[in-house]
Write a protein that holds these residues in place. Structure first.
Motif, PDB file in Angstrom:
ATOM      1  N   CYS A   1     -15.470  -2.600 -11.576  1.00 49.13           N
ATOM      2  CA  CYS A   1     -14.361  -3.003 -11.306  1.00 49.13           C
ATOM      3  C   CYS A   1     -13.408  -2.188 -10.447  1.00 49.13           C
ATOM      4  O   CYS A   1     -13.423  -0.994 -10.503  1.00 49.13           O
ATOM      5  N   ALA A   2     -12.895  -2.773  -9.283  1.00 51.31           N
ATOM      6  CA  ALA A   2     -12.069  -2.133  -8.208  1.00 51.31           C
ATOM      7  C   ALA A   2     -10.811  -3.073  -8.222  1.00 51.31           C
ATOM      8  O   ALA A   2     -10.944  -4.127  -8.253  1.00 51.31           O
ATOM      9  N   VAL A   3      -9.526  -2.370  -8.131  1.00 51.22           N
ATOM     10  CA  VAL A   3      -8.298  -3.036  -7.944  1.00 51.22           C
ATOM     11  C   VAL A   3      -8.040  -2.748  -6.399  1.00 51.22           C
ATOM     12  O   VAL A   3      -7.940  -1.610  -6.118  1.00 51.22           O
ATOM     13  N   MET A   4      -7.922  -3.660  -5.635  1.00 50.75           N
ATOM     14  CA  MET A   4      -7.457  -3.385  -4.131  1.00 50.75           C
ATOM     15  C   MET A   4      -5.870  -3.970  -3.914  1.00 50.75           C
ATOM     16  O   MET A   4      -5.722  -4.771  -4.257  1.00 50.75           O
ATOM     17  N   SER A   5      -5.317  -3.045  -3.198  1.00 51.69           N
ATOM     18  CA  SER A   5      -3.708  -3.265  -2.859  1.00 51.69           C
ATOM     19  C   SER A   5      -3.478  -2.745  -1.710  1.00 51.69           C
ATOM     20  O   SER A   5      -3.822  -1.825  -1.052  1.00 51.69           O
TER      21      SER A   5
ATOM     22  N   GLU B   1       1.848   0.944  -7.226  1.00 46.40           N
ATOM     23  CA  GLU B   1       2.209   1.267  -8.520  1.00 46.40           C
ATOM     24  C   GLU B   1       1.705   0.044  -9.392  1.00 46.40           C
ATOM     25  O   GLU B   1       1.132   0.273 -10.569  1.00 46.40           O
ATOM     26  N   ALA B   2       1.891  -1.284  -8.937  1.00 50.63           N
ATOM     27  CA  ALA B   2       1.472  -2.355  -9.585  1.00 50.63           C
ATOM     28  C   ALA B   2      -0.136  -2.323  -9.884  1.00 50.63           C
ATOM     29  O   ALA B   2      -0.668  -2.726 -10.790  1.00 50.63           O
ATOM     30  N   ALA B   3      -1.087  -1.831  -8.832  1.00 47.19           N
ATOM     31  CA  ALA B   3      -2.396  -1.582  -8.904  1.00 47.19           C
ATOM     32  C   ALA B   3      -2.747  -0.535  -9.772  1.00 47.19           C
ATOM     33  O   ALA B   3      -3.606  -0.818 -10.575  1.00 47.19           O
TER      34      ALA B   3
ATOM     35  N   VAL C   1      -8.988   2.271  -7.988  1.00 51.20           N
ATOM     36  CA  VAL C   1      -7.715   1.420  -7.258  1.00 51.20           C
ATOM     37  C   VAL C   1      -8.158   2.122  -5.955  1.00 51.20           C
ATOM     38  O   VAL C   1      -8.134   3.198  -5.483  1.00 51.20           O
ATOM     39  N   VAL C   2      -8.006   1.150  -4.879  1.00 48.47           N
ATOM     40  CA  VAL C   2      -8.047   1.165  -3.510  1.00 48.47           C
ATOM     41  C   VAL C   2      -7.035   0.573  -2.772  1.00 48.47           C
ATOM     42  O   VAL C   2      -6.710  -0.533  -3.018  1.00 48.47           O
ATOM     43  N   THR C   3      -6.495   1.191  -1.733  1.00 50.04           N
ATOM     44  CA  THR C   3      -5.461   0.714  -0.853  1.00 50.04           C
ATOM     45  C   THR C   3      -5.856   0.603   0.532  1.00 50.04           C
ATOM     46  O   THR C   3      -6.775   1.361   0.925  1.00 50.04           O
ATOM     47  N   ASP C   4      -5.074  -0.274   1.215  1.00 56.42           N
ATOM     48  CA  ASP C   4      -5.403  -0.470   2.662  1.00 56.42           C
ATOM     49  C   ASP C   4      -4.928   0.841   3.532  1.00 56.42           C
ATOM     50  O   ASP C   4      -3.941   1.123   3.193  1.00 56.42           O
ATOM     51  N   PRO C   5      -5.960   1.538   4.065  1.00 56.77           N
ATOM     52  CA  PRO C   5      -5.460   2.596   4.518  1.00 56.77           C
ATOM     53  C   PRO C   5      -4.694   2.305   6.213  1.00 56.77           C
ATOM     54  O   PRO C   5      -4.373   3.659   6.395  1.00 56.77           O
ATOM     55  N   SER C   6      -4.725   1.138   6.416  1.00 54.27           N
ATOM     56  CA  SER C   6      -3.758   0.757   7.526  1.00 54.27           C
ATOM     57  C   SER C   6      -3.111  -0.349   7.500  1.00 54.27           C
ATOM     58  O   SER C   6      -3.338  -1.503   8.064  1.00 54.27           O
ATOM     59  N   PRO C   7      -1.990  -0.401   6.453  1.00 52.27           N
ATOM     60  CA  PRO C   7      -1.374  -1.545   6.175  1.00 52.27           C
ATOM     61  C   PRO C   7      -0.635  -2.099   7.322  1.00 52.27           C
ATOM     62  O   PRO C   7      -0.227  -3.358   7.321  1.00 52.27           O
TER      63      PRO C   7
END
Length: 73
Positions: free
Chosen positions: A19-23, A29-31, A45-51
């Motif tokens: 499972c991965a949560v992308m955000s 915080e929600a992710a 948990v993976v976040t966009d590196p260039s939002p």
């Protein structure tokens, strides 16, 4: 999940779930809360590196983060 009682002795499980949560970073915080609510799946948990970039679905910037999250042992 595979029921161990239905497998032959010594046979590896036939199903593996990851499972991965992308955000977006603003929603990190929600992710993290969502990931924390799924301890049995140990989500990454993976976040966009260039939002600030343009909206995309399978852009190279997010693929770099997704593939390692999906490839965990």
């Amino acid at each position: 999940m595979t029921d161990p009682s239905t497998r032959s002795a010594g046979a590896p499980p036939s199903v593996r779930i990851s499972c991965a949560v992308m955000s977006h970073p603003d929603r990190a915080e929600a992710a993290l809360r969502l990931a924390g609510s799924l301890p049995e799946l140990s989500p990454t948990v993976v976040t966009d590196p260039s939002p600030e970039g343009p909206p995309t679905t399978w852009s190279s910037r997010t693929t770099r983060n997704r593939v390692p999250a999906w490839s965990r042992p």
